[in-house]
Design an enzyme around this catalytic site. Structure first.
Site, PDB file in Angstrom:
ATOM      1  N   HIS A 110     -10.073 -77.275 -74.794  1.00  0.00           N
ATOM      2  CA  HIS A 110      -9.500 -77.578 -73.479  1.00  0.00           C
ATOM      3  C   HIS A 110      -8.118 -76.957 -73.267  1.00  0.00           C
ATOM      4  O   HIS A 110      -7.582 -77.022 -72.161  1.00  0.00           O
ATOM      5  CB  HIS A 110      -9.503 -79.089 -73.261  1.00  0.00           C
ATOM      6  CG  HIS A 110     -10.904 -79.629 -73.230  1.00  0.00           C
ATOM      7  ND1 HIS A 110     -11.782 -79.336 -72.216  1.00  0.00           N
ATOM      8  CD2 HIS A 110     -11.603 -80.358 -74.140  1.00  0.00           C
ATOM      9  CE1 HIS A 110     -12.961 -79.895 -72.475  1.00  0.00           C
ATOM     10  NE2 HIS A 110     -12.879 -80.515 -73.641  1.00  0.00           N
ATOM     11  N   TYR A 133      -4.519 -83.331 -70.963  1.00  0.00           N
ATOM     12  CA  TYR A 133      -4.857 -83.282 -72.387  1.00  0.00           C
ATOM     13  C   TYR A 133      -4.801 -81.843 -72.904  1.00  0.00           C
ATOM     14  O   TYR A 133      -4.200 -81.566 -73.950  1.00  0.00           O
ATOM     15  CB  TYR A 133      -6.258 -83.886 -72.568  1.00  0.00           C
ATOM     16  CG  TYR A 133      -6.903 -83.621 -73.898  1.00  0.00           C
ATOM     17  CD1 TYR A 133      -6.411 -84.180 -75.065  1.00  0.00           C
ATOM     18  CD2 TYR A 133      -8.030 -82.794 -73.991  1.00  0.00           C
ATOM     19  CE1 TYR A 133      -7.018 -83.925 -76.288  1.00  0.00           C
ATOM     20  CE2 TYR A 133      -8.645 -82.541 -75.195  1.00  0.00           C
ATOM     21  CZ  TYR A 133      -8.128 -83.107 -76.341  1.00  0.00           C
ATOM     22  OH  TYR A 133      -8.724 -82.852 -77.555  1.00  0.00           O
ATOM     23  N   LYS A 137      -2.342 -79.845 -75.775  1.00  0.00           N
ATOM     24  CA  LYS A 137      -2.793 -79.018 -76.896  1.00  0.00           C
ATOM     25  C   LYS A 137      -2.093 -77.662 -76.885  1.00  0.00           C
ATOM     26  O   LYS A 137      -1.763 -77.106 -77.939  1.00  0.00           O
ATOM     27  CB  LYS A 137      -4.317 -78.857 -76.858  1.00  0.00           C
ATOM     28  CG  LYS A 137      -5.052 -80.168 -77.097  1.00  0.00           C
ATOM     29  CD  LYS A 137      -4.737 -80.698 -78.479  1.00  0.00           C
ATOM     30  CE  LYS A 137      -5.237 -82.086 -78.737  1.00  0.00           C
ATOM     31  NZ  LYS A 137      -4.937 -82.554 -80.105  1.00  0.00           N
TER      32      LYS A 137
HETATM   33  C1  15L Z   1     -12.254 -82.386 -77.024  1.00  0.00           C
HETATM   34  O1  15L Z   1     -11.210 -81.788 -77.189  1.00  0.00           O
HETATM   35  C2  15L Z   1     -12.340 -83.837 -77.250  1.00  0.00           C
HETATM   36  O2  15L Z   1     -11.471 -84.290 -78.258  1.00  0.00           O
HETATM   37  C3  15L Z   1     -13.739 -84.300 -77.518  1.00  0.00           C
HETATM   38  O3  15L Z   1     -13.767 -85.695 -77.366  1.00  0.00           O
HETATM   39  C4  15L Z   1     -14.757 -83.646 -76.582  1.00  0.00           C
HETATM   40  O4  15L Z   1     -14.513 -84.055 -75.271  1.00  0.00           O
HETATM   41  C5  15L Z   1     -14.634 -82.136 -76.708  1.00  0.00           C
HETATM   42  O5  15L Z   1     -13.324 -81.727 -76.484  1.00  0.00           O
HETATM   43  C6  15L Z   1     -15.579 -81.372 -75.775  1.00  0.00           C
HETATM   44  O6  15L Z   1     -15.124 -80.488 -75.049  1.00  0.00           O
HETATM   45  O7  15L Z   1     -16.763 -81.638 -75.823  1.00  0.00           O
END
Ligand code: 15L
Length: 267
Positions: A110, A133, A137
């Site tokens: 993400h 989120y 990152k």
């Molecule tokens: C992530 O970064 C999440 O931590 C995980 O819970 C999922 O949502 C994953 O990405 C995803 O994109 O499937």
């Protein structure tokens, strides 16, 4: 035997790491939630990573840190801020102060979720986060870059796709990471002798991948799994489902579509 701190140790990703690498390291496990099923080479030290005065004790004396702690999906700004920005800074800064060099960052697909699905991206693309989120990152990666360049820390960023025993849906066919491939990447991050600042994609050898993961391969990654055997069943189950066009267009899926309100979709 090396002592490795795992933050966010009560979470799913950490649970896979503990199981796959049991017996190879002494794990210091830390989380807000207590962990009671400790193995032979495991200890638990509780900490709230958003409080600097609780973090010093967990990093002391370890050989490497696998930082999985924090908020793992989209959420309200204050939750992301405390867990993923303040919390990340606290753990990284405490590691520097304690002389711990090797630091594995659990970053995410993400951080680059607003790249389109018809693009293949490598570890050098500029960030295109798809959520608050995702922004946190990107911040983690940037902070790691600073600490590598300025303080000589050894930062290994794994832009994790989705860790699961099996891929969950069509999007995850591209970004699936099996537990044993996750363990291989974590081992490279802990053991590789020549890490300054690296970004790799945390994905298995998926035929449908939209990543050029050559940097991981250069560092020795040889993933054993591919999502393809699951594809027919997943695609059949999703056939005929109504899909959001923004979620379908971009790699980040629903993280891109949630709260989406732009007059034209980004390139
Ligand atoms: C992530 O970064 C999440 O931590 C995980 O819970 C999922 O949502 C994953 O990405 C995803 O994109 O499937």
């Amino acid at each position: 035997m090396k002592t490795v701190l795992i933050t966010g140790a009560a979470g799913d990703v950490a649970t896979h790491v503990r199981r796959e690498l049991a017996g190879l390291y002494h794990f210091r496990l830390s989380d807000l939630k207590p962990i009671t099923d400790l193995g032979a080479n495991e200890e638990f030290v509780r900490a709230d990573i958003s409080k600097m005065d609780e973090v010093g004790a967990i990093v002391r004396g370890v050989d490497a840190i696998v930082h999985l702690g924090g908020f793992s999906v989209e959420g309200p700004w204050d939750a992301i801020l405390q867990a993923n920005i303040v919390g990340f800074y606290n753990v990284l800064e405490a590691a520097r102060a304690a002389g711990v060099k090797r630091f594995l960052v659990a970053t995410s697909n993400h951080a680059v979720g607003f790249y389109r699905r018809d693009e293949t991206i490598d570890h050098r693309v500029y960030p295109k986060p798809d959520s608050r989120y995702g922004v946190s990152k990107v911040f983690n990666e940037a902070m790691g870059s600073l600490y590598a360049d300025k303080y000589g820390m050894e930062i290994f960023n794994i832009r994790i796709g989705n860790v699961n025993p099996r891929p969950l849906d069509k999007r995850r066919l591209a970004i699936w990471l099996s537990p044993r491939d996750l363990a291989q990447l974590v081992t490279i991050g802990i053991e590789h002798p020549d890490i300054r600042f690296e970004i790799v994609y945390g994905v298995s050898n998926n035929r449908r991948s939209w990543y050029d993961n050559s940097n991981a391969y250069r560092l020795g990654y040889r993933p054993q799994d591919d999502s393809e055997p699951y594809a027919a069943e997943i695609l059949a189950a999703e056939a005929g489902q109504q899909k959001d066009p923004i979620a379908e267009r971009y790699q980040g899926g629903t993280f891109c579509a949630d709260e989406y309100d732009a007059p034209t979709p980004p390139e």
